[in-house]
Design an enzyme around this catalytic site. Structure first.
Site, short mmCIF file in Angstrom:
data_model
loop_
_atom_site.label_atom_id
_atom_site.label_comp_id
_atom_site.label_asym_id
_atom_site.label_seq_id
_atom_site.Cartn_x
_atom_site.Cartn_y
_atom_site.Cartn_z
N LYS A 73 0.78 -1.24 0.00
CA LYS A 73 0.00 0.00 0.00
C LYS A 73 0.82 1.29 0.00
CE LYS A 73 -3.76 -1.76 2.82
NZ LYS A 73 -3.93 -1.53 4.25
N GLY B 259 10.00 -5.91 9.45
CA GLY B 259 8.83 -6.58 8.91
C GLY B 259 9.21 -7.59 7.86
N GLY C 132 6.63 -1.31 11.24
CA GLY C 132 5.84 -0.08 11.42
C GLY C 132 6.62 1.00 12.16
C1 3PG Z 1 5.38 -5.58 14.97
O1 3PG Z 1 5.88 -6.67 14.67
O2 3PG Z 1 4.86 -4.83 14.13
C2 3PG Z 1 5.50 -5.13 16.40
O3 3PG Z 1 5.90 -6.18 17.21
C3 3PG Z 1 4.22 -4.52 16.89
O4 3PG Z 1 3.16 -5.43 16.78
P1 3PG Z 1 1.73 -4.89 16.34
O5 3PG Z 1 1.83 -4.40 14.92
O6 3PG Z 1 0.80 -6.07 16.49
O7 3PG Z 1 1.37 -3.76 17.27
#
Ligand code: 3PG
Ligand code: MG
Length: 396
Positions: A199, A352, A375
């Protein structure tokens, strides 16, 4: 970094409550840990505290259990893995607050390590509940936040607990903030940033904020379709975010005005259906068939990307170039990953799924820094203040 770290405070012999991000990827079928790099990334802080004979109480979330206990998201296997890595017993408590947990903590000896059960088994964690934060705070004398991956969340264990304990950064959090901060402050030029993933809307903040720092932006992945559409190209059945078309157009314009080379794919791999047996076909971006969708970048695009990357002295990458979960659509992402591994430039990869690709391909050792935050790294590079960092003590 203007925040105090674990090195600026006396931890010797103390009960130190450490927020880590052990939210590791698990195999859907077996529940096995598929990538333990987030555990390994927390070792410098843990080992530092062991050396100082602190009593180390680790806490983390895993997955999104929505405020209720569930076996699927138990941290018990993480305690086992950490224990193997440290070659030391890691005590595991079946809850994260309450009298039984307090009893386990009270019996800890200097240098002991304990891991609490998943914080998100309590609804108070994500709500940032003060009573829950106080119940956690009772366990320690000092709070250390080393969970960079969760620093963008204003949760009880990241941003509220700091009201009740002297609170400092861990060594991983410090390294992340310094490394990513330098990308914004003093990158060596040419600075090339590569963005992919599904996105545009997830990346608008970072694209806008990084625009006047980079020399070149390379765009791939699902989000490229929205950019191509904003250039009036037909993208077949690819997902176009209609409410991001305006911002994509603005970014293209902004790039032109600031003499940033914004490079979109010139060829793509397309297919009718996305599944394990689908076979893709490479087409130029002005000849995408009406009944097909983009699933990867093409070889012509990779050549252009390579030429830009070979000139770079700093590279930041976040987001896969295609539907990389399916092997025949993962080629662009994998070739790009190998390209990065071969560069002399400083290479930084956002966390990620991009970090997972680098780890699975065994390339982490060839990348300058792989962030543990997905994130969190995007929000930080987007210029946002992270609640888990803001709430820590300022350096004197
Ligand atoms: C992640 O992997 O993005 C972090 O550990 C935070 O987890 P969340 O996106 O479920 O808040
Ligand atoms: Mg996340």
């Amino acid at each position: 970094m203007n925040k105090m770290t674990v090195k600026d405070i006396d931890v010797t012999g103390k009960r130190v409550l450490v927020r880590v991000d052990f939210n590791v990827p698990l195999d859907a079928a077996t529940g096995a840990i598929t990538d333990d790099s987030r555990i390994r990334a927390s070792l410098p802080t843990i080992k530092y505290l062991i050396e100082r004979r602190a009593r180390i109480i680790l806490m983390s979330h895993l997955g999104r259990p929505e405020g209720k206990p569930s076996k699927e998201f138990s941290l018990a296997p993480l305690a086992e893995r950490l224990s193997q890595i440290l070659e030391k017993t890691v005590v595991f408590t079946p809850d994260c607050i309450g009298p039984n947990v307090e009893k386990s903590v009270a019996s800890m000896k200097a240098g002991d390590v304990l891991l609490l059960e998943n914080l998100r088994f309590h609804a108070g964690e994500e709500k940032g509940d003060e009573t829950f934060a106080r119940a956690l705070a009772r366990l320690g004398e000092v709070y250390v936040n080393d969970a960079f991956g969760t620093a963008h969340r204003a949760h009880a264990s990241t941003a509220i607990i700091t009201k009740y304990l002297p609170s400092v950064a861990g060594l991983l959090l410090e390294k992340e903030i310094i490394t990513l901060g330098n990308l914004l402050k003093a990158p060596e030029h040419p600075f090339v940033s590569i963005f992919g993933g599904a996105k545009v809307s997830d990346k608008v903040g970072v694209l806008k904020n990084i625009m006047n720092k980079v020399d070149c932006l390379l765009i791939g992945g699902g989000m490229a379709a929205t950019f191509l559409r904003a250039m009036s190209l037909e993208v077949g059945t690819s997902v176009v975010e209609s409410n991001s078309l305006g911002v994509a157009g603005e970014l293209i314009k902004q790039a032109k005005e600031s003499s940033v080379r914004l490079v979109l794919p010139v060829d793509v791999l397309v297919t009718k259906l996305i599944n394990r047996t689908a076979v893709g076909k490479v087409v130029p971006v002005d000849a995408i068939p009406g009944d097909q969708q983009i699933v990867d970048i093409g070889p012509g695009t990779l050549d252009i990307f390579r030429k830009e990357l070979e000139k770079a002295r700093t590279v930041f990458w976040n987001g896969p170039m295609g539907v990389h979960e399916i092997p025949q659509f993962a080629r662009g992402t994998e070739i790009l990953a190998r390209m990065l591994g071969g560069l002399k430039a400083k290479t930084i990869v956002g966390g990620g799924s991009t970090a997972e690709v680098i780890e699975t391909m065994g390339l982490a050792g060839k990348i300058t820094f792989v962030s543990t935050g997905g994130g969190a790294s995007l929000e930080f590079l987007g210029g946002k203040q992270l609640p888990g960092v803001v709430s820590l003590l300022d350096k004197k």
